[in-house]
Write an enzyme that holds these catalytic residues in place. Structure first.
Site, mmCIF file in Angstrom:
data_model
loop_
_atom_site.group_PDB
_atom_site.id
_atom_site.type_symbol
_atom_site.label_atom_id
_atom_site.label_comp_id
_atom_site.label_asym_id
_atom_site.label_seq_id
_atom_site.Cartn_x
_atom_site.Cartn_y
_atom_site.Cartn_z
ATOM 1 N N HIS A 1 -9.152 -8.216 7.396
ATOM 2 C CA HIS A 1 -8.628 -8.921 6.221
ATOM 3 C C HIS A 1 -7.570 -9.946 6.605
ATOM 4 O O HIS A 1 -6.822 -9.762 7.569
ATOM 5 C CB HIS A 1 -8.096 -7.944 5.165
ATOM 6 C CG HIS A 1 -6.930 -7.114 5.598
ATOM 7 N ND1 HIS A 1 -5.626 -7.487 5.385
ATOM 8 C CD2 HIS A 1 -6.859 -5.914 6.224
ATOM 9 C CE1 HIS A 1 -4.808 -6.556 5.849
ATOM 10 N NE2 HIS A 1 -5.534 -5.592 6.369
ATOM 11 N N ASP B 1 -1.211 -6.178 11.099
ATOM 12 C CA ASP B 1 -1.977 -5.853 9.881
ATOM 13 C C ASP B 1 -2.149 -7.122 9.060
ATOM 14 O O ASP B 1 -1.330 -7.418 8.218
ATOM 15 C CB ASP B 1 -1.236 -4.775 9.094
ATOM 16 C CG ASP B 1 -2.070 -4.224 7.949
ATOM 17 O OD1 ASP B 1 -3.257 -4.534 7.878
ATOM 18 O OD2 ASP B 1 -1.509 -3.490 7.127
ATOM 19 N N GLU C 1 -7.149 -6.977 0.751
ATOM 20 C CA GLU C 1 -7.129 -5.586 1.214
ATOM 21 C C GLU C 1 -5.835 -4.889 0.830
ATOM 22 O O GLU C 1 -5.831 -3.714 0.442
ATOM 23 C CB GLU C 1 -7.307 -5.542 2.738
ATOM 24 C CG GLU C 1 -7.690 -4.172 3.292
ATOM 25 C CD GLU C 1 -6.522 -3.251 3.594
ATOM 26 O OE1 GLU C 1 -6.725 -2.057 3.784
ATOM 27 O OE2 GLU C 1 -5.361 -3.732 3.626
ATOM 28 N N GLU C 2 -4.742 -5.628 0.898
ATOM 29 C CA GLU C 2 -3.433 -4.999 0.657
ATOM 30 C C GLU C 2 -3.188 -4.669 -0.814
ATOM 31 O O GLU C 2 -2.199 -4.012 -1.145
ATOM 32 C CB GLU C 2 -2.311 -5.894 1.195
ATOM 33 C CG GLU C 2 -2.376 -6.144 2.705
ATOM 34 C CD GLU C 2 -2.112 -4.901 3.556
ATOM 35 O OE1 GLU C 2 -1.918 -3.805 2.996
ATOM 36 O OE2 GLU C 2 -2.123 -5.046 4.792
ATOM 37 N N GLU D 1 -8.899 -2.988 11.591
ATOM 38 C CA GLU D 1 -7.492 -2.643 11.391
ATOM 39 C C GLU D 1 -6.952 -2.192 12.747
ATOM 40 O O GLU D 1 -7.717 -1.860 13.657
ATOM 41 C CB GLU D 1 -7.361 -1.506 10.378
ATOM 42 C CG GLU D 1 -7.804 -1.860 8.963
ATOM 43 C CD GLU D 1 -6.777 -2.661 8.172
ATOM 44 O OE1 GLU D 1 -5.648 -2.885 8.669
ATOM 45 O OE2 GLU D 1 -7.115 -3.074 7.050
ATOM 46 N N HIS E 1 3.629 -3.441 7.469
ATOM 47 C CA HIS E 1 4.276 -3.207 6.167
ATOM 48 C C HIS E 1 5.779 -2.934 6.300
ATOM 49 O O HIS E 1 6.404 -2.574 5.321
ATOM 50 C CB HIS E 1 3.658 -2.009 5.403
ATOM 51 C CG HIS E 1 2.211 -2.194 5.058
ATOM 52 N ND1 HIS E 1 1.635 -1.613 3.950
ATOM 53 C CD2 HIS E 1 1.239 -2.897 5.639
ATOM 54 C CE1 HIS E 1 0.351 -1.942 3.903
ATOM 55 N NE2 HIS E 1 0.094 -2.725 4.926
#
Ligand SMILES: [Zn+2]
Length: 455
Positions: free
Chosen positions: A149, A178, A212-213, A237, A423
């Protein structure tokens, strides 16, 4: 697995008749390659019996992966330098154009798609960014799909505090782990196959989405559709700190309960109202024991609201629950159980509604994914490395679960680089020494899946 071609078909013959080694024909040999190839060849030839006939090819692919590291880092720098929060459609359009261009240069049939079938969740933004879809047609039958993503959890403006930089054995940057590394790794795996002139797959599909998030409201159905007839889907990922690949991820759901009653003066005429708060309390208590911890199913009510004024019988009350499951069917059963429960009311004149959202289904390991992952371990052994295959779901879900919903093929998550800090908004990085092994792994996997070696 439908891939049944002869074992060596299509792998370029890179050994010379005198038994010495040379690089694949599209590439001049770098000065250090000779000794590296020789030592790898020796290691392979002496330790891995099954791989011995193709030791030359393996050494060439490894040398090519080493040459591909810098171009991959150049791509990664570009991708990190474009801010792509899930709500930043402008940035997502820019990165989609960048990724599409590179896939076109690699010879793919490429389209930039806009979402049409949106599964609206509680937090779905008005606009969702595009997806890049590329297909490479080969001469074989195997259908292989690579997904990663382009969006991140970060907001525009945060990049300046975490720009792309290389320091020691790590590359840092916002969103680098990510999942910008995943997009870059896919692009350079395709580049390696092209340089090897390898086309023995049937189709190689690349899909890169923008949501995706936020649980993929815009692209979940497309991921499921494109994945449905694939033999193998690799999801890029990050490979975690130890380079594990994952065959299972947990599913995340939410339940929303809405009770409608009737307001009335709490002091002068309470009997004229229908107390939505009482009904909500009754519902929550009768729904508090639906978890089945032994099978990983959890339901916990976490948010509730009711009423407007102390002296008014509340006409509305709402609550939310967090749900987790390891099996797709468990969410179906849970939703049925909840819908059944709400039929039993404390106040028959109240109205009770329940909405259940699958934010992400769980990914379940199957025989096909176990076979592919086990084969991946043997490829890592060729490099003298071990690779852990995780079959138990830990923590969050990913798009791999949407890919697995309607396919009988293998879905393997965590094909990306090892890294840290996703994140976290604090020094997100990927480990440079995982680039070559992962390029080698994905390239070899695609080649051997295409030529029927993965049984
Ligand atoms: Zn991700």
């Amino acid at each position: 697995m439908r891939v049944t071609r002869a074992a060596n078909a299509g792998i370029p013959d890179v050994s010379q008749t005198d038994g010495t080694l040379r690089m694949p024909r599209l590439h001049p040999a770098p000065s250090l390659a000779g000794s590296l190839i020789a030592s790898l060849w020796l290691a392979c030839a002496t330790t891995i019996a099954h791989a011995e006939p193709n030791a030359n090819v393996m050494a060439d692919i490894h040398a090519l992966a080493q040459k591909e590291q810098q171009p991959l880092l150049d791509t990664l720098r570009d991708l990190v330098s474009i801010e792509t929060g899930s709500g930043d459609v402008e940035g997502l359009n820019v990165i989609a154009g960048r990724v599409a261009d590179q896939l076109k240069q690699l010879g793919g049939e490429v389209e930039i798609l806009q979402p049409t079938d949106i599964y609206r969740l509680d937090d779905t933004p008005a606009k969702i960014g595009p997806a890049v879809h590329a297909t490479f047609k080969g001469t074989g039958t195997a259908k292989i799909m690579l997904i990663a993503h382009m969006d991140t959890v970060y907001l525009r403006g945060m990049l300046k505090d975490q720009p792309f930089r290389i320091d020691g054995d790590k590359a840092y940057g916002l969103g680098i782990a990510d999942d910008k590394q995943g997009v870059a790794l896919i692009l350079h795996t395709v580049a390696m196959l092209q340089k090897l002139n390898f086309k023995d797959y049937g189709t190689l599909t690349v899909l890169s989405n923008s949501d995706e998030e936020i649980s993929s409201p815009g692209w979940r159905s497309t991921i499921t559709k494109f994945a449905s007839d694939q033999d193998v889907v690799f999801s890029f990922e990050g490979g975690g700190t130890d380079g594990s690949v994952r065959l299972a991820t947990s599913g995340i759901g939410s339940a929303y309960l809405t009770v409608t009653g009737k307001s009335s003066h709490a002091g002068a005429r309470p009997e004229g109202g229908i107390n939505a708060l009482y009904e909500l309390a009754h519902q929550l208590l009768q729904m508090k024991d639906l978890s089945k911890p032994e099978q990983g199913l959890k339901l916990n009510w976490t948010v509730a609201k009711a009423g407007t004024n102390r002296n008014v019988i509340p006409a509305e009350a709402t609550a939310q629950a967090d749900a987790r499951a390891l099996k797709v069917a468990d969410f179906d059963d849970l939703e049925k159980a909840l819908q059944e429960k709400i039929k039993n009311r404390l106040l028959p004149d109240s109205k009770v509604e329940l909405k259940f959202e699958v934010r992400r289904p769980p990914l379940e390991a199957n025989d096909a994914s176990r076979r592919v992952a086990t084969y991946g371990k043997t490829i890592y052994q060729e490099l003298g490395m071990s690779m852990n295959v995780a079959e138990k779901a830990t923590g969050g879900g990913t798009d791999a679960a949407f890919a697995a919903l309607k396919t009988k093929g293998a879905v393997v998550e965590g094909m990306g680089l090892s890294g840290f800090g996703a994140h976290s908004n604090d020094a997100e990085y990927v480990k440079l020494d995982t680039i070559v092994p992962r390029l080698y792994l994905t390239t070899r996997m695609i080649m051997d899946l295409s030529t029927g070696k993965v049984k």
